[in-house]
Design a protein around this motif. Structure first.
Motif, PDB file in Angstrom:
ATOM      1  N   LEU A 240      31.046 -25.671  -2.949  1.00  0.00           N
ATOM      2  CA  LEU A 240      30.626 -25.692  -4.354  1.00  0.00           C
ATOM      3  C   LEU A 240      29.126 -25.410  -4.481  1.00  0.00           C
ATOM      4  O   LEU A 240      28.696 -24.585  -5.294  1.00  0.00           O
TER       5      LEU A 240
ATOM      6  N   GLN B 109      33.459 -24.121 -10.424  1.00  0.00           N
ATOM      7  CA  GLN B 109      32.828 -23.744 -11.685  1.00  0.00           C
ATOM      8  C   GLN B 109      32.871 -22.237 -11.907  1.00  0.00           C
ATOM      9  O   GLN B 109      32.187 -21.717 -12.788  1.00  0.00           O
ATOM     10  N   CYS B 110      33.657 -21.547 -11.074  1.00  0.00           N
ATOM     11  CA  CYS B 110      33.851 -20.109 -11.232  1.00  0.00           C
ATOM     12  C   CYS B 110      35.293 -19.808 -10.815  1.00  0.00           C
ATOM     13  O   CYS B 110      35.969 -20.675 -10.250  1.00  0.00           O
TER      14      CYS B 110
ATOM     15  N   ALA C 281      27.184 -22.093  -6.065  1.00  0.00           N
ATOM     16  CA  ALA C 281      26.158 -22.208  -7.102  1.00  0.00           C
ATOM     17  C   ALA C 281      24.868 -21.516  -6.665  1.00  0.00           C
ATOM     18  O   ALA C 281      24.237 -20.802  -7.463  1.00  0.00           O
TER      19      ALA C 281
END
Length: 170
Positions: free
Chosen positions: A103, A141-142, A107
């Motif tokens: 993660l 988050q993607c 990012a």
């Protein structure tokens, strides 16, 4: 389409298939590709009396370097930009396991796609805590593209079966 793709690699067949897919997507879309290897030393290694965990760590780092070098060679061969990365889990922070490492790396890269296999090589820890892929998917988050070893094998088996049937019918 994609500008930054992260591919989690761990030496398993499934992660190799995931990397192949990520490489193809990066080539077709002109995206930067970052193969990511996470060094994860099981906590039980630290608990073994008289055992030096640096031996296990060094072995994982060596494997990571080997996999990263192979990934980079394939990327150069295919004209894909990017650089592999090797990171380590953090035993001090309980939340910094493999999934969290992926993660944070996604990012850092500003990844607009993460490609990973659904079954890697994580042994007992996977049985106790659940799969890395599942944990990562829950906090991603993607977009995430999951490559299943079972689907890949089924496709291969089906292709052979279809080819054999076509031979018989001609």
């Amino acid at each position: 389409m994609y500008r930054h793709i992260l591919a989690a690699i761990d030496g398993s067949e499934t992660s190799a298939r995931a990397f192949d897919t990520a490489l193809q997507l990066a080539r077709e879309s002109g995206a930067e590709l970052q193969p990511l290897y996470v060094v994860d030393i099981p906590t039980m290694v630290y608990d073994a009396p008289g055992y030096d965990p640096s031996i296990v760590r060094d072995a994982f780092l060596e494997e990571g370097k080997y996999l990263a070098d192979n990934a980079l060679a394939r990327m150069k061969h295919d004209g894909v930009q990017g650089a592999p990365r090797i990171i380590e889990t953090n035993l001090v922070d309980g939340d910094y396991d493999v999934a969290h490492c992926i993660l944070h790396a996604a990012a850092d890269l500003k990844a607009d796609l993460v490609v990973m296999g659904t079954h890697g090589r994580r042994g007992i820890r996977r049985l106790v805590l659940g799969s890395v892929a599942e944990r990562f998917l829950r906090m991603a988050q993607c977009p995430v593209l999951m490559i299943s070893a079972h689907d890949a094998l089924d496709v291969e088996t089906n292709a052979v079966g279809i080819a054999e049937r076509e031979k018989k019918s001609t």
